[in-house]
Each structure stands twice: as structure tokens, then as C-alpha cells.
Design an enzyme around this catalytic site. Structure first.
Site, short mmCIF file in Angstrom:
data_model
loop_
_atom_site.label_atom_id
_atom_site.label_comp_id
_atom_site.label_asym_id
_atom_site.label_seq_id
_atom_site.Cartn_x
_atom_site.Cartn_y
_atom_site.Cartn_z
N CYS A 153 -38.40 -56.22 -28.30
CA CYS A 153 -37.12 -56.90 -28.45
C CYS A 153 -36.94 -57.93 -27.33
O CYS A 153 -37.57 -58.98 -27.35
CB CYS A 153 -35.97 -55.89 -28.51
SG CYS A 153 -34.41 -56.63 -29.07
N HIS B 173 -37.51 -52.49 -32.99
CA HIS B 173 -37.46 -51.37 -32.05
C HIS B 173 -38.22 -50.16 -32.59
O HIS B 173 -37.63 -49.26 -33.20
CB HIS B 173 -36.01 -50.97 -31.76
CG HIS B 173 -35.32 -51.85 -30.78
ND1 HIS B 173 -35.49 -51.71 -29.41
CD2 HIS B 173 -34.47 -52.89 -30.95
CE1 HIS B 173 -34.77 -52.62 -28.78
NE2 HIS B 173 -34.13 -53.36 -29.69
N GLU C 196 -39.28 -47.75 -30.89
CA GLU C 196 -38.98 -46.57 -30.05
C GLU C 196 -37.67 -45.88 -30.41
O GLU C 196 -37.40 -44.77 -29.93
CB GLU C 196 -38.96 -46.97 -28.57
CG GLU C 196 -37.65 -47.56 -28.06
CD GLU C 196 -37.42 -49.01 -28.42
OE1 GLU C 196 -36.50 -49.63 -27.83
OE2 GLU C 196 -38.13 -49.54 -29.31
#
Length: 257
Positions: A95, A181, A183
Site C-alpha cells: 500500500c 493489503h 496482510e
């Protein structure tokens, strides 16, 4: 994850501001010894190519800031990342980290306008052969939250993925950026969306929250594969692997354009 005990170390440059789930999320997803450095508070790993530099790979997190903001720590982080890329250190920007990497190597980052991308988006791959996306389908679901985007890349970079609105991944040398994202867990997706109240209307926020179901979030497993692929690539360049030094490992490989 984080179950591997082979001496392989990842430096996490945590660019998030204040108390956030960033360190927890990356620590869970990265199967390595993760050392977190809160760069937004002035904490940095040793300089690359110094005697005290002892990490094998680098991950740069998201942030609530913009990479073009006039903050001294942002400029310092950009310079550190540029040195890592020049030295051939495996690096993954996520990001904000994706945008910072682009800016560090000569690309451009600009505001998107409106609410940007927030929520689940379909990401389409542009390249068939790149190690970051080994085993990842040609299109996959990922959670997005960004109002800036990479609008230009240097000639040395290869675009790898996109949505209908923005560039989603690229590679330059041994470094990658991903706008999405991989994660995020479901709690983080909800936490980030809730924090948009006041900037977005309650109706907009509630509509996105309604999509963050356990079933929907499970579909982002393809996106999370980039972590295992990144670490597999980086381990092939581990200084102790097969008795080789980092200098013995070519910056280029068969997947690099």
C-alpha cells in the site's frame, strides 16, 4: 505463521502512525524472524551495506500519511528504501510501501480523488511469469484502502497487476510493490473501515462493513500468497544459502523483464 527458525530475518519498516495492527498482521503472515522498526517515530534498521546490516529481506507497511507529505521521516524512509533497492536487497512494499517504492525509484504518486478504493476489489494480473505471483490466479480478490495511487513508473519497472482504477503491483530489480493489503485479517478490514466515519458518510461506511463477512474475506487467500512467494524468492538469496554470499546472487533472474 512466523514458525521458521532458520536465521532468516525480515526488517519490517512500520510506517503506520500511532497504535495500529500493522506489526501484529505482518508478524502473523511472514514466516520469518520479523524485526519491526517504527519508522514514523524515527526507528530505522542499520544502513544497507554497513557492517551492522544483518537482515535478509525488507517489508514496508502501509500508513495513514501520503508519501509526498513533507515529513522528515518519510524522506529518510525513501532514501533508505532506495539504498536497499540499489543493493539488491529483496523488498516488498505494501500500500503506502508500494507507493513509496515507486517514488524512491523515480515513479510518481498522486491523489486519486473521491474515496479512492475501499473494500474488496478484483485484482487482475498483467504478467504471466513473475515469482511474486507464483500459483496466484489471473484475477483474485483483495482488500483495498487507499486514496493515492502510483500514476507513473520508471522504464526499469514492470507493471504486474491492476484493478479498473489503479496500478496494483510492480517490480523493479529485487523489489516489489503491491497496492492491496494481503496482510489484513477481517478484524483489521473492519477497523480500517470504521475509522473512515466522518470522512465518509455513515451509509457509505455501513455498506462496506456489510461486505466484510468471514466468507468474503476467506476469498482473499490468493492475495496472501504473495508473502510466501516473496520469502521463497528472498531465501534463494539468503547470504547463508548453499554457502553463497549476497554478492554471488544475480539481481536479475528469469522472471525479470
Amino acid at each position: 505463521m512466523n514458525e521458521t527458525n532458520d536465521g532468516f530475518t525480515v526488517a519490517l519498516l512500520d510506517a503506520s502512525v500511532g497504535e495500529t495492527p500493522a506489526e501484529r498482521n505482518f508478524g502473523r503472515e511472514l514466516d520469518a524472524d520479523v524485526r519491526a522498526y517504527k519508522v514514523s517515530e524515527g526507528e530505522f534498521p542499520p544502513q544497507v551495506e554497513t557492517a551492522s546490516f544483518d537482515v535478509d529481506a525488507v517489508v514496508v507497511s502501509g500508513s495513514q500519511t501520503s508519501v509526498y507529505d513533507d515529513e522528515s521521516w518519510i524522506g529518510r524512509t525513501e532514501a533508505w528504501v532506495r539504498d536497499a533497492v540499489d543493493a539488491g536487497v529483496p523488498l516488498l512494499g505494501v500500500c503506502w510501501g508500494h507507493q513509496l517504492l515507486a517514488q524512491a525509484v523515480g515513479g510518481e504518486v498522486e491523489p486519486m480523488g473521491g474515496m479512492g478504493e475501499l473494500g474488496y476489489e478484483t485484482v487482475r494480473r498483467l504478467e504471466d511469469a513473475d515469482p511474486l505471483f507464483d500459483g496466484v490466479e489471473s484475477s483474485f480478490l483483495a482488500f483495498e484502502t487507499h486514496t493515492d495511487e502510483v500514476t507513473a513508473l520508471p522504464a526499469s519497472a514492470t507493471p504486474l497487476a491492476e484493478t479498473d482504477r489503479s496500478l496494483q503491483a510492480f517490480r523493479v530489480e529485487n523489489a516489489w510493490g503491491v497496492q492491496f493489503h494481503p496482510e489484513y485479517d477481517r478484524d483489521t478490514a473492519r477497523w480500517v473501515t470504521e475509522n473512515k466515519r466522518g470522512w465518509l458518510t455513515d451509509e457509505q461506511v455501513d455498506a462496506i462493513l456489510d461486505t466484510i463477512t468471514s466468507g468474503r474475506h476467506a476469498e482473499t487467500a490468493q492475495a496472501a500468497r504473495v508473502f510466501d512467494n516473496f520469502l521463497a524468492f528472498a531465501r534463494r538469496r539468503h547470504p547463508m544459502a548453499e554457502g553463497r554470499s549476497l554478492d554471488d546472487c544475480s539481481v536479475q533472474d528469469t522472471h525479470n523483464s
